[in-house]
Design a protein around this motif. Structure first.
Motif, PDB file in Angstrom:
ATOM      1  N   ASN A  85       0.817  -1.225   0.000  1.00  0.00           N
ATOM      2  CA  ASN A  85       0.000   0.000   0.000  1.00  0.00           C
ATOM      3  C   ASN A  85       0.847   1.269   0.000  1.00  0.00           C
ATOM      4  N   ILE A  86       1.814   1.303  -0.905  1.00  0.00           N
ATOM      5  CA  ILE A  86       2.580   2.542  -1.111  1.00  0.00           C
ATOM      6  C   ILE A  86       1.784   3.372  -2.127  1.00  0.00           C
ATOM      7  N   PRO A  87       1.437   4.613  -1.747  1.00  0.00           N
ATOM      8  CA  PRO A  87       0.553   5.407  -2.611  1.00  0.00           C
ATOM      9  C   PRO A  87       1.282   5.993  -3.823  1.00  0.00           C
ATOM     10  N   SER A  88       0.542   6.188  -4.903  1.00  0.00           N
ATOM     11  CA  SER A  88       1.113   6.822  -6.102  1.00  0.00           C
ATOM     12  C   SER A  88       1.412   8.293  -5.857  1.00  0.00           C
ATOM     13  N   ASN A  89       0.738   8.870  -4.868  1.00  0.00           N
ATOM     14  CA  ASN A  89       0.948  10.307  -4.593  1.00  0.00           C
ATOM     15  C   ASN A  89       0.722  10.593  -3.103  1.00  0.00           C
ATOM     16  N   PRO A  90       1.297  11.673  -2.605  1.00  0.00           N
ATOM     17  CA  PRO A  90       1.067  12.034  -1.201  1.00  0.00           C
ATOM     18  C   PRO A  90      -0.387  12.437  -0.956  1.00  0.00           C
ATOM     19  N   SER A  91      -0.828  12.310   0.282  1.00  0.00           N
ATOM     20  CA  SER A  91      -2.194  12.729   0.622  1.00  0.00           C
ATOM     21  C   SER A  91      -2.187  13.538   1.921  1.00  0.00           C
ATOM     22  N   LEU A  92      -3.271  14.268   2.127  1.00  0.00           N
ATOM     23  CA  LEU A  92      -3.408  15.107   3.327  1.00  0.00           C
ATOM     24  C   LEU A  92      -4.798  14.889   3.897  1.00  0.00           C
ATOM     25  N   SER A  93      -4.874  14.610   5.203  1.00  0.00           N
ATOM     26  CA  SER A  93      -6.199  14.325   5.784  1.00  0.00           C
ATOM     27  C   SER A  93      -6.427  15.073   7.087  1.00  0.00           C
ATOM     28  N   PHE A  94      -7.710  15.177   7.414  1.00  0.00           N
ATOM     29  CA  PHE A  94      -8.154  15.741   8.678  1.00  0.00           C
ATOM     30  C   PHE A  94      -8.717  14.582   9.502  1.00  0.00           C
ATOM     31  N   THR A  95      -8.266  14.466  10.744  1.00  0.00           N
ATOM     32  CA  THR A  95      -8.676  13.341  11.581  1.00  0.00           C
ATOM     33  C   THR A  95     -10.053  13.599  12.179  1.00  0.00           C
ATOM     34  N   LEU A  96     -10.915  12.596  12.082  1.00  0.00           N
ATOM     35  CA  LEU A  96     -12.306  12.734  12.548  1.00  0.00           C
ATOM     36  C   LEU A  96     -12.413  12.078  13.917  1.00  0.00           C
ATOM     37  N   ASN A  97     -12.036  12.849  14.939  1.00  0.00           N
ATOM     38  CA  ASN A  97     -11.942  12.253  16.286  1.00  0.00           C
ATOM     39  C   ASN A  97     -13.275  11.776  16.844  1.00  0.00           C
ATOM     40  N   HIS A  98     -14.386  12.248  16.276  1.00  0.00           N
ATOM     41  CA  HIS A  98     -15.698  11.819  16.783  1.00  0.00           C
ATOM     42  C   HIS A  98     -16.169  10.509  16.133  1.00  0.00           C
ATOM     43  N   LEU A  99     -15.523  10.091  15.058  1.00  0.00           N
ATOM     44  CA  LEU A  99     -15.916   8.836  14.382  1.00  0.00           C
ATOM     45  C   LEU A  99     -14.851   7.796  14.682  1.00  0.00           C
ATOM     46  N   ARG A 100     -15.186   6.839  15.559  1.00  0.00           N
ATOM     47  CA  ARG A 100     -14.152   5.948  16.082  1.00  0.00           C
ATOM     48  C   ARG A 100     -14.517   4.481  15.920  1.00  0.00           C
ATOM     49  N   SER A 101     -13.471   3.660  15.826  1.00  0.00           N
ATOM     50  CA  SER A 101     -13.648   2.202  15.861  1.00  0.00           C
ATOM     51  C   SER A 101     -12.974   1.673  17.109  1.00  0.00           C
ATOM     52  N   THR A 102     -13.559   0.611  17.664  1.00  0.00           N
ATOM     53  CA  THR A 102     -12.957  -0.078  18.802  1.00  0.00           C
ATOM     54  C   THR A 102     -12.682  -1.512  18.395  1.00  0.00           C
ATOM     55  N   VAL A 103     -11.525  -2.025  18.807  1.00  0.00           N
ATOM     56  CA  VAL A 103     -11.190  -3.426  18.538  1.00  0.00           C
ATOM     57  C   VAL A 103     -10.805  -4.101  19.844  1.00  0.00           C
ATOM     58  N   GLU A 104     -11.336  -5.299  20.031  1.00  0.00           N
ATOM     59  CA  GLU A 104     -11.013  -6.111  21.206  1.00  0.00           C
ATOM     60  C   GLU A 104     -10.432  -7.438  20.740  1.00  0.00           C
ATOM     61  N   ILE A 105      -9.408  -7.906  21.430  1.00  0.00           N
ATOM     62  CA  ILE A 105      -8.778  -9.182  21.063  1.00  0.00           C
ATOM     63  C   ILE A 105      -8.802 -10.089  22.295  1.00  0.00           C
ATOM     64  N   GLU A 106      -9.216 -11.320  22.077  1.00  0.00           N
ATOM     65  CA  GLU A 106      -9.312 -12.258  23.196  1.00  0.00           C
ATOM     66  C   GLU A 106      -8.855 -13.640  22.723  1.00  0.00           C
ATOM     67  N   PRO A 107      -8.127 -14.391  23.560  1.00  0.00           N
ATOM     68  CA  PRO A 107      -7.756 -15.749  23.155  1.00  0.00           C
ATOM     69  C   PRO A 107      -9.003 -16.556  22.820  1.00  0.00           C
ATOM     70  N   SER A 108      -8.880 -17.433  21.860  1.00  0.00           N
ATOM     71  CA  SER A 108     -10.061 -18.186  21.407  1.00  0.00           C
ATOM     72  C   SER A 108      -9.601 -19.532  20.841  1.00  0.00           C
ATOM     73  N   ALA A 109     -10.563 -20.453  20.694  1.00  0.00           N
ATOM     74  CA  ALA A 109     -10.209 -21.781  20.177  1.00  0.00           C
ATOM     75  C   ALA A 109      -9.801 -21.720  18.710  1.00  0.00           C
ATOM     76  N   ARG A 110     -10.315 -20.700  18.001  1.00  0.00           N
ATOM     77  CA  ARG A 110      -9.923 -20.567  16.592  1.00  0.00           C
ATOM     78  C   ARG A 110      -9.891 -19.084  16.211  1.00  0.00           C
ATOM     79  N   VAL A 111      -9.177 -18.803  15.114  1.00  0.00           N
ATOM     80  CA  VAL A 111      -9.088 -17.413  14.644  1.00  0.00           C
ATOM     81  C   VAL A 111     -10.437 -17.029  14.065  1.00  0.00           C
ATOM     82  N   GLN A 112     -11.001 -15.940  14.531  1.00  0.00           N
ATOM     83  CA  GLN A 112     -12.297 -15.513  13.988  1.00  0.00           C
ATOM     84  C   GLN A 112     -12.535 -14.029  14.230  1.00  0.00           C
TER      85      GLN A 112
END
Ligand code: DP6
Length: 310
Positions: free
Chosen positions: A27-54
């Motif tokens: 994922n090397i971009p063809s050109n530089p980019s500039l962005s504004f961070t949307l601090n109110h739109l968020r994702s949360t990720v949780e990781i827990e040991p499990s019997a299988r990857v899912q």
């Protein structure tokens, strides 16, 4: 006691100068980019040991990720585990604090959150390579989904080649709205869009134009030339959509409603001499960024949009 649940969250971002087209691998971009961070739109990720990857939704706000989406997410997790020497099987759960079907890209925030949560796990387990910096975490995240590398910096992030970094620019307190034109799933993914745009006759010179526009946009912000910035953002998203429409085969995200709303916004800008920054991603929805002193204009526009503003 060692933890057995690792959790992180990360914000989304909206590019004003777009990442569209890749070179080589990673994922090397063809050109530089500039962005504004949307601090109110968020994702949360949780990781827990499990019997299988899912993958599982973290809560009921998260609709099922497509099979392809889950695979891309789990592939990135596997890459991170390899990087940090993490072994074992885990369940990855994710959710966004914005509706999954509103047509907003959640890949930037979710891949950034996945990278950060996996890093928590690596540190907790005392794995190798665990002395990462924000910059190195951002680069790792880029390998999963390019635009996520900009979500590590706020308010402005610039991404050039293999690395993203914060940029010190005015207007760090912009207010963000999305005009949700359609909640339908995209028929062409952004990864596919990256693959197709180099086939457009208009792609030639794209990188040079993007660099020039990016520099002009930063200069406009520094000079306080807001209207100049509005025009630069306007040309930039149209250029990206022109690449879509002229790829071989062509594809389109623009709908009649998108066009009607864009025409309305442009007319308002031209008649009043003021307006928000307007941009679009690889989708039909329209993103608006307002200065804090444009609150009245924001409310007026929202009122006219008939419940379409998120
Ligand atoms: C149109 O980051 O989703 O939003 O690297 O293939 O995961 P992959 O692509 P992705 O591309 C997003 C492109 C864009 C413009 C941008 O965010 O700069």
């Amino acid at each position: 006691m060692k933890s057995s649940l690792w959790r992180a969250e990360a914000p989304s971002n909206i590019a004003l100068i777009k990442y569209m087209g890749k070179v080589g691998v990673g994922n090397i971009p063809s050109n530089p980019s500039l962005s504004f961070t949307l601090n109110h739109l968020r994702s949360t990720v949780e990781i827990e040991p499990s019997a299988r990857v899912q993958w599982q939704p973290l809560d009921s706000t998260m609709k099922d990720l497509s099979e392809g989406g889950q695979q891309k997410f789990l592939r990135h997790f596997a890459l991170l585990c390899e990087h940090w020497g993490i072994s074992g099987d885990f369940c990855i759960r994710s959710a966004n604090n914005f509706p999954a079907d509103c047509g907003l890209a959640s890949s930037a925030s979710s891949f950034a959150a996945l990278t950060l949560a996996t890093y928590q796990l690596a540190k907790d387990r005392g794995q190798k390579n665990h002395d990462e910096t924000i910059e190195s975490l951002s680069s790792l995240s880029r390998l999963g989904s390019g635009s996520s590398c900009r979500s590590f910096f706020s308010s402005w992030a610039e991404w050039v080649g293999a690395s993203a970094s914060p940029v010190d620019l005015p207007y760090g307190d912009l207010m963000h709205d999305v005009i949700v034109v359609s909640r339908d799933k995209k028929s062409v993914s952004s990864s596919e869009a990256h693959r197709r745009v180099p086939t457009s006759d208009l792609f030639q010179g794209r990188a040079e134009r993007a660099i020039q526009r990016l520099n002009a946009l930063k200069d406009a912000f520094v000079a306080g030339s807001w209207n100049e910035a509005v025009d630069l953002c306007w040309v930039e998203f149209w250029e990206m959509h022109a690449l879509f429409e002229t790829s071989r085969p062509p594809f389109s995200y623009m709908t009649e409603t998108s066009l009607r709303v864009l025409r309305f916004l442009r007319n308002e800008f031209e008649s009043s001499g003021d307006g928000p920054l307007v941009t679009m991603d690889a989708g039909p929805n329209i993103h608006l960024l307002y200065r804090p002193d444009q609150r009245d204009l924001q409310n007026k526009t929202k009122g006219l949009m008939d419940g379409m503003v998120l």
